[in-house]
Design a protein around this motif. Structure first.
Motif, PDB file in Angstrom:
ATOM      1  N   LYS A 103      30.841  68.444  29.274  1.00  0.00           N
ATOM      2  CA  LYS A 103      30.296  68.168  27.939  1.00  0.00           C
ATOM      3  C   LYS A 103      29.617  69.388  27.317  1.00  0.00           C
ATOM      4  O   LYS A 103      29.267  69.367  26.154  1.00  0.00           O
ATOM      5  CB  LYS A 103      29.263  67.043  28.016  1.00  0.00           C
ATOM      6  CG  LYS A 103      29.849  65.698  28.328  1.00  0.00           C
ATOM      7  CD  LYS A 103      28.733  64.657  28.373  1.00  0.00           C
ATOM      8  CE  LYS A 103      29.244  63.268  28.605  1.00  0.00           C
ATOM      9  NZ  LYS A 103      28.129  62.295  28.679  1.00  0.00           N
ATOM     10  N   GLY A 104      29.403  70.433  28.104  1.00  0.00           N
ATOM     11  CA  GLY A 104      28.715  71.613  27.598  1.00  0.00           C
ATOM     12  C   GLY A 104      27.203  71.513  27.706  1.00  0.00           C
ATOM     13  O   GLY A 104      26.486  72.366  27.189  1.00  0.00           O
ATOM     14  N   GLU A 105      26.705  70.492  28.399  1.00  0.00           N
ATOM     15  CA  GLU A 105      25.261  70.325  28.573  1.00  0.00           C
ATOM     16  C   GLU A 105      24.721  71.308  29.607  1.00  0.00           C
ATOM     17  O   GLU A 105      23.554  71.672  29.558  1.00  0.00           O
ATOM     18  CB  GLU A 105      24.941  68.889  28.993  1.00  0.00           C
ATOM     19  CG  GLU A 105      25.281  67.878  27.910  1.00  0.00           C
ATOM     20  CD  GLU A 105      25.237  66.444  28.398  1.00  0.00           C
ATOM     21  OE1 GLU A 105      25.009  66.202  29.599  1.00  0.00           O
ATOM     22  OE2 GLU A 105      25.438  65.551  27.545  1.00  0.00           O
ATOM     23  N   ARG A 106      25.543  71.695  30.551  1.00  0.00           N
ATOM     24  CA  ARG A 106      25.209  72.757  31.497  1.00  0.00           C
ATOM     25  C   ARG A 106      25.993  73.979  31.052  1.00  0.00           C
ATOM     26  O   ARG A 106      27.167  73.891  30.729  1.00  0.00           O
ATOM     27  CB  ARG A 106      25.609  72.387  32.927  1.00  0.00           C
ATOM     28  CG  ARG A 106      24.608  71.523  33.629  1.00  0.00           C
ATOM     29  CD  ARG A 106      24.976  71.433  35.102  1.00  0.00           C
ATOM     30  NE  ARG A 106      23.897  70.853  35.850  1.00  0.00           N
ATOM     31  CZ  ARG A 106      23.773  70.952  37.160  1.00  0.00           C
ATOM     32  NH1 ARG A 106      24.667  71.613  37.865  1.00  0.00           N
ATOM     33  NH2 ARG A 106      22.773  70.397  37.786  1.00  0.00           N
ATOM     34  N   LYS A 107      25.326  75.114  31.049  1.00  0.00           N
ATOM     35  CA  LYS A 107      25.921  76.327  30.491  1.00  0.00           C
ATOM     36  C   LYS A 107      26.398  77.285  31.574  1.00  0.00           C
ATOM     37  O   LYS A 107      25.613  77.982  32.183  1.00  0.00           O
ATOM     38  CB  LYS A 107      24.895  77.053  29.599  1.00  0.00           C
ATOM     39  CG  LYS A 107      24.249  76.179  28.545  1.00  0.00           C
ATOM     40  CD  LYS A 107      25.234  75.777  27.487  1.00  0.00           C
ATOM     41  CE  LYS A 107      24.526  74.945  26.419  1.00  0.00           C
ATOM     42  NZ  LYS A 107      25.390  74.120  25.662  1.00  0.00           N
ATOM     43  N   HIS A 108      27.667  77.271  31.850  1.00  0.00           N
ATOM     44  CA  HIS A 108      28.305  78.274  32.696  1.00  0.00           C
ATOM     45  C   HIS A 108      29.780  78.288  32.311  1.00  0.00           C
ATOM     46  O   HIS A 108      30.470  77.282  32.470  1.00  0.00           O
ATOM     47  CB  HIS A 108      28.146  77.950  34.179  1.00  0.00           C
ATOM     48  CG  HIS A 108      28.627  79.071  35.034  1.00  0.00           C
ATOM     49  ND1 HIS A 108      29.946  79.264  35.324  1.00  0.00           N
ATOM     50  CD2 HIS A 108      27.960  80.075  35.624  1.00  0.00           C
ATOM     51  CE1 HIS A 108      30.080  80.344  36.072  1.00  0.00           C
ATOM     52  NE2 HIS A 108      28.883  80.849  36.271  1.00  0.00           N
ATOM     53  N   PRO A 109      30.256  79.405  31.774  1.00  0.00           N
ATOM     54  CA  PRO A 109      31.622  79.443  31.245  1.00  0.00           C
ATOM     55  C   PRO A 109      32.707  79.058  32.248  1.00  0.00           C
ATOM     56  O   PRO A 109      33.618  78.304  31.913  1.00  0.00           O
ATOM     57  CB  PRO A 109      31.800  80.890  30.781  1.00  0.00           C
ATOM     58  CG  PRO A 109      30.456  81.496  30.747  1.00  0.00           C
ATOM     59  CD  PRO A 109      29.565  80.677  31.614  1.00  0.00           C
ATOM     60  N   SER A 110      32.623  79.559  33.467  1.00  0.00           N
ATOM     61  CA  SER A 110      33.660  79.242  34.455  1.00  0.00           C
ATOM     62  C   SER A 110      33.629  77.763  34.820  1.00  0.00           C
ATOM     63  O   SER A 110      34.668  77.101  34.865  1.00  0.00           O
ATOM     64  CB  SER A 110      33.475  80.082  35.731  1.00  0.00           C
ATOM     65  OG  SER A 110      33.623  81.447  35.421  1.00  0.00           O
TER      66      SER A 110
ATOM     67  N   ALA B  43      28.759  85.465  42.666  1.00  0.00           N
ATOM     68  CA  ALA B  43      29.724  85.659  41.580  1.00  0.00           C
ATOM     69  C   ALA B  43      29.170  86.705  40.626  1.00  0.00           C
ATOM     70  O   ALA B  43      27.963  86.942  40.573  1.00  0.00           O
ATOM     71  CB  ALA B  43      29.969  84.347  40.860  1.00  0.00           C
ATOM     72  N   THR B  44      30.051  87.298  39.852  1.00  0.00           N
ATOM     73  CA  THR B  44      29.611  88.343  38.928  1.00  0.00           C
ATOM     74  C   THR B  44      29.882  87.996  37.474  1.00  0.00           C
ATOM     75  O   THR B  44      29.740  88.848  36.606  1.00  0.00           O
ATOM     76  CB  THR B  44      30.309  89.675  39.246  1.00  0.00           C
ATOM     77  OG1 THR B  44      31.722  89.482  39.162  1.00  0.00           O
ATOM     78  CG2 THR B  44      29.935  90.174  40.623  1.00  0.00           C
ATOM     79  N   PHE B  45      30.292  86.761  37.188  1.00  0.00           N
ATOM     80  CA  PHE B  45      30.555  86.382  35.799  1.00  0.00           C
ATOM     81  C   PHE B  45      29.839  85.092  35.484  1.00  0.00           C
ATOM     82  O   PHE B  45      29.959  84.137  36.239  1.00  0.00           O
ATOM     83  CB  PHE B  45      32.060  86.205  35.555  1.00  0.00           C
ATOM     84  CG  PHE B  45      32.355  85.799  34.138  1.00  0.00           C
ATOM     85  CD1 PHE B  45      32.356  86.737  33.139  1.00  0.00           C
ATOM     86  CD2 PHE B  45      32.578  84.481  33.810  1.00  0.00           C
ATOM     87  CE1 PHE B  45      32.603  86.369  31.821  1.00  0.00           C
ATOM     88  CE2 PHE B  45      32.820  84.102  32.505  1.00  0.00           C
ATOM     89  CZ  PHE B  45      32.835  85.050  31.506  1.00  0.00           C
ATOM     90  N   PRO B  46      29.106  84.980  34.459  1.00  0.00           N
ATOM     91  CA  PRO B  46      28.806  86.003  33.454  1.00  0.00           C
ATOM     92  C   PRO B  46      27.707  86.966  33.878  1.00  0.00           C
ATOM     93  O   PRO B  46      27.422  87.936  33.203  1.00  0.00           O
ATOM     94  CB  PRO B  46      28.378  85.177  32.250  1.00  0.00           C
ATOM     95  CG  PRO B  46      27.784  83.936  32.826  1.00  0.00           C
ATOM     96  CD  PRO B  46      28.560  83.678  34.090  1.00  0.00           C
ATOM     97  N   GLU B  47      27.091  86.725  35.021  1.00  0.00           N
ATOM     98  CA  GLU B  47      26.095  87.635  35.587  1.00  0.00           C
ATOM     99  C   GLU B  47      26.134  87.448  37.096  1.00  0.00           C
ATOM    100  O   GLU B  47      26.746  86.517  37.598  1.00  0.00           O
ATOM    101  CB  GLU B  47      24.708  87.308  35.029  1.00  0.00           C
ATOM    102  CG  GLU B  47      24.283  85.882  35.326  1.00  0.00           C
ATOM    103  CD  GLU B  47      23.051  85.446  34.552  1.00  0.00           C
ATOM    104  OE1 GLU B  47      22.187  84.836  35.187  1.00  0.00           O
ATOM    105  OE2 GLU B  47      22.965  85.715  33.355  1.00  0.00           O
TER     106      GLU B  47
END
Length: 105
Positions: free
Chosen positions: A73-80, A45-49
């Protein structure tokens, strides 16, 4: 006040036990969003990197559930993944976990 606190504690315990009672149904899983990335061997994948997307087939259901809950919950950080997990109900999460746990690695 003590009665209110007791009722609040009871309500919290009931809510936790209700979530624990959810049983995943692999046949009901809504995995269309998942397959586009996690179903392609070697996919990057190319988003966010740029990063290699893991194949999740064959993972334990508990691992997948915990991961999706952490994204939600936002405890793991990956926007998608946060957006996808955030749109899933507890039943959806249990169903997807059941589906992928039954797949081959």
């Amino acid at each position: 006040m003590k009665k209110f606190i007791a009722l609040l504690v009871l309500a919290c315990v009931a809510n936790v036990s209700a979530a624990a009672d959810i049983v995943g149904n692999a046949k009901a899983a809504k995995v269309e969003q998942c397959i586009g990335c996690h179903g392609i061997p070697g996919y990057k994948a190319t988003f966010p990197e740029v990063y290699s997307v893991p194949m999740i087939g064959g993972q334990s259901a508990k691992y997948i559930e915990n991961a999706l809950i952490a994204y939600k919950k936002g405890e793991r950080k990956h926007p998608s993944m946060r957006g996808i997990a955030g749109s899933m109900s507890d039943q959806d999460i249990a169903d997807a976990a059941a589906y992928y746990s039954q797949q081959k690695k």
